[in-house]
Design an enzyme around this catalytic site. Structure first.
Site, short mmCIF file in Angstrom:
data_model
loop_
_atom_site.label_atom_id
_atom_site.label_comp_id
_atom_site.label_asym_id
_atom_site.label_seq_id
_atom_site.Cartn_x
_atom_site.Cartn_y
_atom_site.Cartn_z
N GLN A 147 -4.41 -5.63 6.87
CA GLN A 147 -5.40 -6.58 6.34
C GLN A 147 -5.40 -7.92 7.08
O GLN A 147 -6.35 -8.68 6.96
CB GLN A 147 -5.15 -6.82 4.85
CG GLN A 147 -5.34 -5.58 3.98
CD GLN A 147 -6.78 -5.06 3.97
OE1 GLN A 147 -7.73 -5.81 4.21
NE2 GLN A 147 -6.95 -3.77 3.71
N LYS B 181 -10.42 -1.48 10.28
CA LYS B 181 -10.46 -2.65 9.40
C LYS B 181 -10.72 -3.92 10.20
O LYS B 181 -10.61 -5.04 9.69
CB LYS B 181 -9.14 -2.77 8.62
CG LYS B 181 -8.97 -1.64 7.60
CD LYS B 181 -7.70 -1.80 6.81
CE LYS B 181 -7.30 -0.53 6.09
NZ LYS B 181 -8.06 -0.25 4.88
N HIS C 72 0.88 -1.18 0.00
CA HIS C 72 0.00 0.00 0.00
C HIS C 72 0.91 1.23 0.00
O HIS C 72 2.03 1.18 0.54
CB HIS C 72 -0.84 -0.07 1.28
CG HIS C 72 -1.93 0.94 1.39
ND1 HIS C 72 -1.69 2.25 1.74
CD2 HIS C 72 -3.27 0.84 1.22
CE1 HIS C 72 -2.83 2.91 1.79
NE2 HIS C 72 -3.81 2.08 1.47
N ASP D 88 3.15 -4.97 7.84
CA ASP D 88 1.94 -4.19 7.69
C ASP D 88 0.77 -5.16 7.85
O ASP D 88 0.46 -5.94 6.94
CB ASP D 88 1.92 -3.51 6.31
CG ASP D 88 0.63 -2.74 6.08
OD1 ASP D 88 -0.30 -2.85 6.90
OD2 ASP D 88 0.55 -2.02 5.07
N CYS E 150 -4.70 2.23 -3.86
CA CYS E 150 -3.50 2.78 -3.20
C CYS E 150 -2.30 1.85 -3.38
O CYS E 150 -1.46 1.72 -2.48
CB CYS E 150 -3.72 3.06 -1.72
SG CYS E 150 -4.92 4.33 -1.42
#
Ligand code: PMP
Length: 403
Positions: free
Chosen positions: A199, A222, A118, A196, A360
């Site tokens: 998700q 999220k 991202h 990261d 993104c």
């Protein structure tokens, strides 16, 4: 079980343009259960006070509840509470980390990223590289959008990177990466590893002690929680070795006009009044995630994903991108040369909410040589009816476009 859970999410029952909503944009933000909405409004109605300050009861109670969520989160991720820093979200967390780690970079240093990142996990590193002369190297991936895992491990051994920062799961394609083996490969070189987890936080419930990364970032919104809140995990010693990021009240030990001393992590990185209602809402989200039958829901999500993929594969001209064998439940597809925005706009007239565009991840789209995709992202609260509605809406959309 799913129909019972769906009742907890008020927005799933909304009519959009007089159509029942089929919500397929959970990778952008998940819907919120009533308990999260209630926790936020309960705070402002009955508990509102600033934390870490007053001697008065309301402030003391707010502080206790606020700090209890840090414990809950630490438990969820299997780390120590002093290693959890609240931020505004994954973007804010990555900026904090890249800023802090800049001090250890120089022109011989290599920062390794993947093509799936991202922008939030690219641009802060580019800024750090520009300040220090460090070089960014991108791991190899196929033209279909799958990380070349073996070549990536080899490249790590060759580069001996100062930093490896990689998404656990891709927001654009849903691919799950075997980050553990990439982290293990980089251990020999004292590489600082950043995951990261925006998700993966909800879909995979990562155990960070087992993953053994140095940093992990996420966004509450999220994972059923409120917007404007997120956080990071950082190893305690590493966090304390980083320079301060934003400064002000709360994060200091002493301030005088001749100088300031700072507190230890996590307070060192938490200046100013925090997002108290957001944290309490996120506490309710964590309770919700901890109380559902997780394994059964992961199975349900995966079965829906496979049902969706097999239905899409039956439509001639549809191309699915990415790794369908290891996926958190995101299908990213294109249809011939039709523009993704036209398809998403037509789908919207059926009440189907999907995301279209580059998500993104412009460098990933450039790698795939496409301008963008239509992204259908699932969560456990989707049901088979949603998929059936989507597939018939897509077939009609395609018929309209082909006319
Ligand atoms: N990383 C990934 C993988 C994401 O999916 C997102 C959000 N789409 C971010 C980072 C940034 O999260 P936020 O906008 O909540 O800061």
């Amino acid at each position: 079980m799913i129909e019972q859970l769906r009742k907890d999410f008020p927005l799933l029952h909304k009519l959009v343009d007089e159509q029942p909503l089929c919500y397929f944009d959970s990778a952008a933000t998940t819907q919120k259960p009533q308990s999260v909405i209630d926790a936020v409004s309960h705070f402002y109605q009955l508990e509102n006070a600033n934390v870490h300050r007053g001697a008065h009861t309301l402030s003391a109670d707010a502080t206790t509840k606020y700090e209890a969520v840090r414990d809950k989160l630490a438990q969820y991720l299997n780390v120590h509470r002093s290693e959890i820093v609240w931020t505004k979200g994954a973007t804010d967390s990555l900026n904090l980390i890249a800023h802090g780690l800049s001090d250890m970079l120089n022109q011989d240093a290599v920062i390794v990223l993947s093509p799936f990142e991202h922008h939030a996990n690219i641009v802060p590193w580019q800024q750090a590289a520009a300040r220090t002369g460090a070089k960014i190297v991108v791991l190899p991936a196929s033209k279909e959008g799958v990380l070349d895992h073996n070549a990536s491990i080899k490249l790590i051994h060759k580069l001996k990177p100062a930093i490896l920062s990689i998404c656990h799961a891709s927001n654009a394609l849903g691919n799950i990466h075997d980050v553990k083996s990439l982290i293990d490969a980089s251990k020999a070189y004292s590489t600082i590893t950043v995951v990261d987890g925006a998700q993966s936080f909800m879909h995979l419930k990562p155990d960070l002690t087992q993953l053994d990364c140095d940093f992990f970032v996420f966004s509450a919104h999220k994972a059923l929680g409120p917007t404007g809140l997120g956080g990071l995990f950082g190893r305690f010693n590493l966090l304390n070795s980083l320079p301060v990021y934003q400064t002000g009240g709360e994060m200091i030990d002493t301030v005088s006009f001749s100088g300031t001393t700072f507190r230890q992590a996590p307070e060192k990185f938490e200046p100013g009044t925090p997002n108290i209602s957001g944290v309490l809402g996120f506490g309710a989200a964590l309770d919700y995630l901890n109380n559902i039958e997780r394994d059964a829901l992961i199975e349900h999500e995966y079965a829906l994903y496979q049902y969706l993929v097999s239905n899409l594969k039956n439509i001639a001209g549809v191309k699915i991108w990415g790794d369908t064998a290891h996926n958190i439940g995101v299908v990213s597809f294109t249809y011939k040369n039709e523009h993704h925005f036209d398809i998403a706009t037509l789908l919207n007239t059926y009440g189907v909410a999907v995301r279209s565009g580059h998500h993104c991840t412009q460098p990933l789209m450039a790698h795939l040589n496409i301008p963008g995709t239509i992204r259908v992202s699932l969560a456990f609260y989707n049901n088979q009816q949603d998929i059936d509605t989507f597939i018939s809406a897509l077939i009609e959309t395609i018929e309209m476009l082909e006319e």
